[in-house]
Design an enzyme around this catalytic site. Structure first.
Site, PDB file in Angstrom:
ATOM      1  N   CYS A  43       0.677  -1.562  -0.261  1.00  0.00           N
ATOM      2  CA  CYS A  43       0.324   0.225   0.047  1.00  0.00           C
ATOM      3  C   CYS A  43       0.482   1.201  -0.120  1.00  0.00           C
ATOM      4  O   CYS A  43       2.149   0.783  -0.124  1.00  0.00           O
ATOM      5  CB  CYS A  43      -0.838  -0.010   1.498  1.00  0.00           C
ATOM      6  SG  CYS A  43      -0.236   0.129   3.014  1.00  0.00           S
ATOM      7  N   THR A  44       0.394   2.506   0.312  1.00  0.00           N
ATOM      8  CA  THR A  44       1.069   3.313   0.206  1.00  0.00           C
ATOM      9  C   THR A  44       2.248   3.717   0.679  1.00  0.00           C
ATOM     10  O   THR A  44       3.269   3.971   1.083  1.00  0.00           O
ATOM     11  CB  THR A  44       0.082   4.774   0.844  1.00  0.00           C
ATOM     12  OG1 THR A  44      -0.753   4.621  -0.341  1.00  0.00           O
ATOM     13  CG2 THR A  44       1.009   6.337   0.212  1.00  0.00           C
TER      14      THR A  44
END
Ligand SMILES: [Zn+2]
Ligand SMILES: [Zn+2]
Length: 342
Positions: free
Chosen positions: A199-200
């Site tokens: 994810c980020t």
């Protein structure tokens, strides 16, 4: 004593210009037991406000999740303060690739039930039984393995402008939705495949990996520090970059370019383009991709209806919006039938 942000975004932007100092944008998170989030929150606000920190920080019984900016010359003081907090000592700070002095214009430290709105009931599984954390190099090797399924744990509007090669990118608006879709897609491979996720900044995978292990997946891996830390390691260690396009971020910069590939297209004309905008109609504010030509032709609106409303005098628009609530969230993740190439 001041415990809340008092300046408007405009006043703050002027102060930043006047100060003429470079600011750093960074993010971090930590799961830790916090007995009294409100007291902790006030302590952070008072200390960080004095250090000219701006940003969005969530504090909960389960930990802290912060995205913020601060003057570069106060970084050491900030770090020293973090080190005074037991569970934040030596924490990895994800420093943003592209810097923008106005990435945040307010300091908001909020007490929440959770540090990520993940829609999960944490009592139903062991949140500490996480996946194996891997760095950029190991991640690169792992995703070339034919036994690996790579999944993007972010939402559609994030992965549409950038993702890893060969990643599965669920077409979802929320984290919770993606969990069921991924489980269903891979239900016959819980034991023979490597489930590798990213994810980020890594925070969403902390829960997702534990959730999937609870659901019976045997080989679960997660990218340590997410795309942000991956990018840093790739640069520092001269590794091959396998991320295509832009990394969507939750501040006013909206995205960081990681590779020159443009993998998205304008939602109105279909031409290659990968920069999000918000519909200029304040009552709509839809987040979508619009190229410069369409932006001019559509007056920065997502549809003809919005364009018509946006042309009305301010008072008339306000009248139309009555009772609809205010939409200042630049990350409104709606979808619209008016967008042909969405
Ligand atoms: Zn266009
Ligand atoms: Zn619109």
């Amino acid at each position: 004593m001041q415990l809340y942000n008092k300046l408007s975004a405009k006043e703050r932007a002027e102060l930043i210009d006047k100060a003429g100092k470079n600011r750093l944008t960074l993010s971090f998170y930590q799961y830790a037991k916090i007995g009294n989030p409100q007291v902790f929150r006030d302590h952070l606000f008072i200390t960080w406000n004095a250090l000219d920190v701006l940003g969005r920080i969530y504090v909960a019984h389960e930990g802290i999740n912060g995205q913020l900016s601060l003057p570069a010359d106060r970084f050491n003081e900030f770090k020293t303060h973090l080190d005074t907090i037991t569970f934040l000592k030596d924490i990895r700070l994800n420093i943003a690739v592209g810097q923008d002095n106005k990435s945040f214009l307010k300091l908001k430290v909020k007490v929440r039930n959770k540090i990520v709105a993940d829609g999960l009931n944490d009592d139903t599984f062991d949140v500490t039984n996480k996946g194996v954390h891997v760095g950029a190099e190991q991640f690169n090797n792992l995703i070339e393995d034919e036994k690996t399924v790579l999944v993007d744990m972010r939402n559609h509007y994030e992965s549409e402008i950038g993702h890893f090669k060969n990643a599965m990118t669920p077409d979802v608006d929320t984290f919770r939705e993606s969990l069921d879709i991924i489980e269903d897609d891979l239900k016959t491979h819980k034991e023979d495949k490597n489930l590798v996720m990213y994810c980020t900044g890594g925070i969403r995978c902390e829960k997702a990996s534990a959730y999937f292990k609870h659901k019976g997946f045997k080989n679960v891996y997660q990218l340590e520090g997410g795309i942000i830390e991956y990018t840093r390691q790739v640069k520092e260690d001269n590794l091959e970059n396998k991320f295509l396009g832009q990394n969507f971020v939750f501040d006013d910069r909206r995205a960081e370019r990681i590779s020159d590939d443009v993998i998205a297209n304008c939602h109105q004309c279909g031409n290659p383009f990968d920069v999000h905008t918000n519909c200029a109609n304040a009552a709509c504010h839809l987040l979508f991709i619009q190229c410069d030509t369409c932006k001019e032709a559509m007056e920065n609106c997502c549809s003809n209806e919005c364009m018509e409303i946006n042309r009305l005098p301010y008072e008339a628009q306000k009248e139309l919006r009555k009772g609809q609530g205010n939409s200042n969230d630049i990350f409104k993740k709606g979808r619209s039938k008016a967008l042909k190439f969405k």
